[in-house]
Every structure is written in structure tokens, then in C-alpha cells.
Enzyme design. Structure first.
Site, PDB file in Angstrom:
ATOM      1  N   TYR A 127       0.810  -1.225   0.000  1.00 16.93           N
ATOM      2  CA  TYR A 127       0.000   0.000   0.000  1.00 16.93           C
ATOM      3  C   TYR A 127       0.847   1.281   0.000  1.00 16.93           C
ATOM      4  O   TYR A 127       0.300   2.375  -0.091  1.00 16.93           O
ATOM      5  CB  TYR A 127      -0.900   0.033   1.239  1.00 16.93           C
ATOM      6  N   HIS A 138      -4.250   6.449  -1.293  1.00 10.80           N
ATOM      7  CA  HIS A 138      -4.834   6.429   0.052  1.00 10.80           C
ATOM      8  C   HIS A 138      -3.782   6.638   1.144  1.00 10.80           C
ATOM      9  O   HIS A 138      -4.130   6.916   2.286  1.00 10.80           O
ATOM     10  CB  HIS A 138      -5.524   5.082   0.258  1.00 10.80           C
ATOM     11  N   PHE A 183      -5.349  -0.445   9.761  1.00 14.34           N
ATOM     12  CA  PHE A 183      -5.977  -0.261   8.459  1.00 14.34           C
ATOM     13  C   PHE A 183      -6.942   0.922   8.546  1.00 14.34           C
ATOM     14  O   PHE A 183      -7.412   1.298   9.610  1.00 14.34           O
ATOM     15  CB  PHE A 183      -6.636  -1.532   7.921  1.00 14.34           C
ATOM     16  N   ASP A 223      -5.904  11.759   2.310  1.00  7.52           N
ATOM     17  CA  ASP A 223      -6.155  11.933   0.881  1.00  7.52           C
ATOM     18  C   ASP A 223      -7.541  12.524   0.666  1.00  7.52           C
ATOM     19  O   ASP A 223      -8.465  12.288   1.437  1.00  7.52           O
ATOM     20  CB  ASP A 223      -6.032  10.594   0.156  1.00  7.52           C
TER      21      ASP A 223
END
Length: 213
Positions: A14, A19, A64, A91
Site C-alpha cells: 500500500y 490512500h 488499516f 487523501d
């Protein structure tokens, strides 16, 4: 004391996602300002240092995105802070890439990280909304924010992150305009006196709602 939170998802897969721009922002701040090495605490990673006269704790939740508020709430309670002491970088799909806005309070408008923070500490914290662009249709948003920034965006991302680091002491001191101006100077460098300078389309403080995810 201030608690600065960068939102994102943990793990290498990620790391360059849209994000995860919040993680990128706090990483840049920690590196540029000589903060302590990141260590595990509050269901995340923390780094400590000073910005001007203010002690600062930075936090990257590792719960998360959808459970970010657990880590933020735990850190805030431990240090006996209030929501007014919390700054969250995240974001923002309702802003074009390289645009930034500051906001205090208001709704989460669908951003799952903010939704979780709202549930744990309420809405009255500060946010820095970092534009990543919009895919064009709301059904495409989840896939869009969980994809990496394209390589063509590297230059403006690097400039923007350096600008955030340049101006962060102003933001901690509650001077959002100077913070945003520092970012604008990185994204639109000053021209020589021999040229006609255009007014930078720099970020500005606003009360627009963030929408994402």
C-alpha cells in the site's frame, strides 16, 4: 503538545497508494525535522520531536484505514489531549492533485478513516486535505485510491511533501495560511524579477467538505 496523524494502510503493497498520502506526509516531516525513529505504540507507529517550541507526537495507525480512530483515540487519551490538539493528514478525492486545503470540524463525507476518527474523538479536530484527484464516478473510488500514484506524479508529490515539511511548524502554531504558502512556494517556485510572476494557485484554508472512499 500536538498529535499529528497520517492516514494510510500498513504494509509495502500500500506504500505508494493514493490512500497513503497521509503516511507519506508524516514520514517526510519526521525525516526532515530529526524526529525519533518510528516505534510501535497506540496500535500504530509513533515518532516524537519538536516543532518550534511545541512537542509533537506523530502517529501512523496500523489498524488499516477503516479503524484509524482506535489508534488516534488511544494516543489522544494517553497524552490527555483534546481534539483541538489533533491534526490529521489524509487523501482527498474532491481536490485536484497537488491541491491542499485545511479544515477544522465538520463531517467526514464518506472518508472511512475520518469516519472512524469521528466515532472515537468527535469531529472537532484539524485536517489537512491532500488532493489526489477523482476517477470520475463514485463506484470507481475504492479501486482508485488503492492504486499507486502514476510515475508521472512523482515530481509534484515530492515537491508537495517537501512543502508540507517546510511549513509544518506554522501549522502547529495555528497559522494555516503560512503553512499553505510554504507548500505553494515549493509547487510554484518564485520567478526572477526579470519575469512577470503569476499569482500562485497555492492551497488555501477552506471549510469545504472532504469526500473520499
Amino acid at each position: 503538545m500536538k498529535l499529528i496523524v497520517g492516514l494510510g494502510n500498513p504494509g509495502a503493497k500500500y506504500a505508494r497508494n493514493r490512500h497513503n498520502i497521509g503516511f507519506m506526509a508524516v514520514d517526510e516531516i519526521a525525516s526532515a525535522h530529526g524526529f525519533s525513529p518510528w516505534r510501535a505504540k497506540f496500535q500504530g507507529q509513533v515518532s516524537e520531536g519538536r516543532l518550534g517550541s511545541e512537542k509533537v507526537i506523530m502517529l501512523k495507525p496500523e489498524t488499516f484505514m477503516n479503524l484509524s480512530g482506535q489508534a488516534v483515540g488511544e494516543a489522544m487519551r494517553f497524552h490527555k489531549l483534546t481534539p483541538a490538539d489533533v491534526i490529521v493528514f489524509h487523501d482527498e478525492i474532491d481536490l485536484a492533485p497537488a491541491k491542499i486545503r485545511c479544515k477544522t470540524g465538520g463531517g467526514h463525507a464518506g472518508h472511512n478513516g475520518l469516519r472512524s476518527i469521528h466515532a472515537h474523538i468527535g469531529p472537532d479536530y484539524h485536517r489537512v486535505r491532500i488532493g489526489v484527484g477523482h476517477p470520475g464516478h463514485k463506484d470507481a473510488v475504492p479501486g482508485f485510491v488503492l492504486r499507486d500514484f502514476p510515475k508521472a506524479d512523482t515530481e509534484w508529490i515530492d515537491d508537495e511533501l517537501r512543502g508540507i515539511s517546510d511549513g509544518i511548524a506554522f501549522l502547529v502554531a495555528d497559522d494555516a495560511p503560512k503553512f499553505l504558502n510554504a507548500i505553494g512556494l515549493r509547487l510554484t517556485p518564485a520567478r526572477s524579477s526579470a519575469t512577470v510572476a503569476k499569482k500562485p494557485a497555492a492551497a488555501k484554508s477552506t471549510t469545504s467538505k472532504p469526500v473520499e472512499d
